[in-house]
Design a protein around this motif. Structure first.
Motif, PDB file in Angstrom:
ATOM      1  N   ASN A  16       0.828  -1.204   0.000  1.00 18.84           N
ATOM      2  CA  ASN A  16       0.000   0.000   0.000  1.00 18.84           C
ATOM      3  C   ASN A  16       0.862   1.254   0.000  1.00 18.84           C
ATOM      4  OD1 ASN A  16      -2.471  -1.416   0.054  1.00 18.84           O
ATOM      5  ND2 ASN A  16      -2.254  -1.756   2.236  1.00 18.84           N
ATOM      6  N   CYS A  17       0.201   2.377  -0.280  1.00 18.03           N
ATOM      7  CA  CYS A  17       0.847   3.678  -0.309  1.00 18.03           C
ATOM      8  C   CYS A  17       1.714   3.863   0.925  1.00 18.03           C
ATOM      9  CB  CYS A  17      -0.239   4.749  -0.366  1.00 18.03           C
ATOM     10  SG  CYS A  17       0.388   6.422  -0.435  1.00 18.03           S
ATOM     11  N   PRO A  18       2.919   4.348   0.776  1.00 20.92           N
ATOM     12  CA  PRO A  18       3.528   4.909  -0.445  1.00 20.92           C
ATOM     13  C   PRO A  18       4.433   3.924  -1.185  1.00 20.92           C
ATOM     14  CG  PRO A  18       4.889   5.494   1.411  1.00 20.92           C
ATOM     15  CD  PRO A  18       3.749   4.635   1.955  1.00 20.92           C
ATOM     16  N   MET A  19       4.411   2.648  -0.798  1.00 17.55           N
ATOM     17  CA  MET A  19       5.395   1.705  -1.337  1.00 17.55           C
ATOM     18  C   MET A  19       5.371   1.553  -2.866  1.00 17.55           C
ATOM     19  SD  MET A  19       7.267   1.286   1.118  1.00 17.55           S
ATOM     20  CE  MET A  19       8.439   0.261   0.261  1.00 17.55           C
ATOM     21  N   PRO A  20       4.206   1.508  -3.534  1.00 13.20           N
ATOM     22  CA  PRO A  20       4.270   1.386  -4.999  1.00 13.20           C
ATOM     23  C   PRO A  20       5.079   2.505  -5.656  1.00 13.20           C
ATOM     24  CG  PRO A  20       2.086   0.817  -4.239  1.00 13.20           C
ATOM     25  CD  PRO A  20       2.835   1.352  -3.036  1.00 13.20           C
ATOM     26  N   VAL A  21       4.911   3.744  -5.184  1.00  8.69           N
ATOM     27  CA  VAL A  21       5.662   4.867  -5.761  1.00  8.69           C
ATOM     28  C   VAL A  21       7.134   4.788  -5.367  1.00  8.69           C
ATOM     29  CG1 VAL A  21       5.965   7.376  -5.734  1.00  8.69           C
ATOM     30  CG2 VAL A  21       3.681   6.394  -5.991  1.00  8.69           C
ATOM     31  N   VAL A  22       7.411   4.453  -4.110  1.00 11.76           N
ATOM     32  CA  VAL A  22       8.797   4.348  -3.643  1.00 11.76           C
ATOM     33  C   VAL A  22       9.553   3.300  -4.454  1.00 11.76           C
ATOM     34  CG1 VAL A  22      10.252   3.668  -1.685  1.00 11.76           C
ATOM     35  CG2 VAL A  22       8.294   5.177  -1.312  1.00 11.76           C
ATOM     36  N   GLU A  38       6.971  -1.594 -16.282  1.00 10.66           N
ATOM     37  CA  GLU A  38       5.585  -1.997 -16.046  1.00 10.66           C
ATOM     38  C   GLU A  38       5.448  -2.252 -14.551  1.00 10.66           C
ATOM     39  OE1 GLU A  38       2.744  -5.318 -17.984  1.00 10.66           O
ATOM     40  OE2 GLU A  38       4.564  -6.108 -17.057  1.00 10.66           O
ATOM     41  N   VAL A  39       4.507  -1.566 -13.911  1.00 10.01           N
ATOM     42  CA  VAL A  39       4.304  -1.701 -12.467  1.00 10.01           C
ATOM     43  C   VAL A  39       2.949  -2.352 -12.226  1.00 10.01           C
ATOM     44  CG1 VAL A  39       4.198  -0.490 -10.259  1.00 10.01           C
ATOM     45  CG2 VAL A  39       5.653   0.405 -12.098  1.00 10.01           C
ATOM     46  N   LEU A  40       2.946  -3.456 -11.491  1.00  9.08           N
ATOM     47  CA  LEU A  40       1.715  -4.169 -11.158  1.00  9.08           C
ATOM     48  C   LEU A  40       1.393  -3.919  -9.691  1.00  9.08           C
ATOM     49  CD1 LEU A  40       2.608  -7.607 -12.804  1.00  9.08           C
ATOM     50  CD2 LEU A  40       1.380  -5.683 -13.832  1.00  9.08           C
ATOM     51  N   ALA A  41       0.222  -3.341  -9.422  1.00  9.29           N
ATOM     52  CA  ALA A  41      -0.157  -2.992  -8.054  1.00  9.29           C
ATOM     53  C   ALA A  41      -1.598  -3.406  -7.784  1.00  9.29           C
ATOM     54  CB  ALA A  41       0.006  -1.494  -7.842  1.00  9.29           C
ATOM     55  N   THR A  42      -1.921  -3.592  -6.503  1.00  5.13           N
ATOM     56  CA  THR A  42      -3.300  -3.892  -6.113  1.00  5.13           C
ATOM     57  C   THR A  42      -3.903  -2.754  -5.298  1.00  5.13           C
ATOM     58  OG1 THR A  42      -2.393  -5.140  -4.243  1.00  5.13           O
ATOM     59  CG2 THR A  42      -3.095  -6.410  -6.164  1.00  5.13           C
ATOM     60  N   ASP A  43      -3.118  -1.738  -4.989  1.00  2.33           N
ATOM     61  CA  ASP A  43      -3.603  -0.583  -4.236  1.00  2.33           C
ATOM     62  C   ASP A  43      -4.323   0.370  -5.189  1.00  2.33           C
ATOM     63  OD1 ASP A  43      -4.053   1.614  -2.655  1.00  2.33           O
ATOM     64  OD2 ASP A  43      -1.942   2.093  -2.335  1.00  2.33           O
ATOM     65  N   PRO A  44      -5.658   0.546  -5.033  1.00  2.00           N
ATOM     66  CA  PRO A  44      -6.380   1.450  -5.938  1.00  2.00           C
ATOM     67  C   PRO A  44      -5.797   2.861  -5.928  1.00  2.00           C
ATOM     68  CG  PRO A  44      -7.923   0.232  -4.548  1.00  2.00           C
ATOM     69  CD  PRO A  44      -6.537  -0.066  -4.035  1.00  2.00           C
ATOM     70  N   GLY A  45      -5.226   3.273  -4.809  1.00  4.22           N
ATOM     71  CA  GLY A  45      -4.626   4.594  -4.711  1.00  4.22           C
ATOM     72  C   GLY A  45      -3.411   4.759  -5.605  1.00  4.22           C
ATOM     73  N   SER A  46      -2.860   3.638  -6.071  1.00  2.00           N
ATOM     74  CA  SER A  46      -1.672   3.724  -6.926  1.00  2.00           C
ATOM     75  C   SER A  46      -1.983   4.420  -8.252  1.00  2.00           C
ATOM     76  CB  SER A  46      -1.076   2.331  -7.182  1.00  2.00           C
ATOM     77  OG  SER A  46      -1.925   1.544  -8.003  1.00  2.00           O
ATOM     78  N   MET A  47      -3.248   4.394  -8.673  1.00  2.00           N
ATOM     79  CA  MET A  47      -3.611   5.063  -9.929  1.00  2.00           C
ATOM     80  C   MET A  47      -3.299   6.557  -9.837  1.00  2.00           C
ATOM     81  SD  MET A  47      -4.639   2.781 -12.085  1.00  2.00           S
ATOM     82  CE  MET A  47      -5.795   3.347 -13.329  1.00  2.00           C
ATOM     83  N   SER A  48      -3.729   7.205  -8.764  1.00  2.00           N
ATOM     84  CA  SER A  48      -3.457   8.631  -8.615  1.00  2.00           C
ATOM     85  C   SER A  48      -2.040   8.879  -8.107  1.00  2.00           C
ATOM     86  CB  SER A  48      -4.486   9.276  -7.687  1.00  2.00           C
ATOM     87  OG  SER A  48      -4.434   8.678  -6.407  1.00  2.00           O
ATOM     88  N   ASP A  49      -1.533   7.979  -7.257  1.00  2.00           N
ATOM     89  CA  ASP A  49      -0.196   8.167  -6.692  1.00  2.00           C
ATOM     90  C   ASP A  49       0.888   8.110  -7.763  1.00  2.00           C
ATOM     91  OD1 ASP A  49      -1.397   8.326  -4.229  1.00  2.00           O
ATOM     92  OD2 ASP A  49      -0.836   6.299  -3.603  1.00  2.00           O
ATOM     93  N   VAL A  50       0.850   7.094  -8.614  1.00  2.00           N
ATOM     94  CA  VAL A  50       1.866   6.949  -9.666  1.00  2.00           C
ATOM     95  C   VAL A  50       1.730   8.080 -10.683  1.00  2.00           C
ATOM     96  CG1 VAL A  50       2.705   5.490 -11.553  1.00  2.00           C
ATOM     97  CG2 VAL A  50       2.171   4.466  -9.337  1.00  2.00           C
TER      98      VAL A  50
END
Length: 80
Positions: A16-22, A38-50
């Motif tokens: 979860n945030c902030p790890m996908p961006v980090v 290519e980044v594969l994430a399950t955190d919906p917040g990653s859409m706006s975070d990335v």
């Protein structure tokens, strides 16, 4: 299937945030200019975070984002 040709895939599913961006930033730093991550994430917040990270960071370009069930895929190119 995506039209983006990824050089490398980063799997941050379950984080979860902030790890996908980090993790995306750390991995992008290791790529050569022009390569696509290519980044594969399950955190919906990653859409706006990335997207927010890519839009405010020089040297990267967000090529696209896809949602497939509970997996969010981001394509980021290193531009410098």
């Amino acid at each position: 299937m995506s039209e983006h040709e990824a050089t490398q895939t980063l799997d941050v599913k379950g984080q979860n945030c902030p790890m996908p961006v980090v993790k995306t930033k750390q991995t992008i730093d290791e790529l050569a200019t022009g390569e696509v991550l290519e980044v594969l994430a399950t955190d919906p917040g990653s859409m706006s975070d990335v997207a927010g990270w890519a839009n405010t960071t020089t040297g990267v370009e967000l090529l696209g984002q896809e949602e497939d069930g509970d997996v969010f895929t981001h394509y980021v190119r290193k531009t410098e």
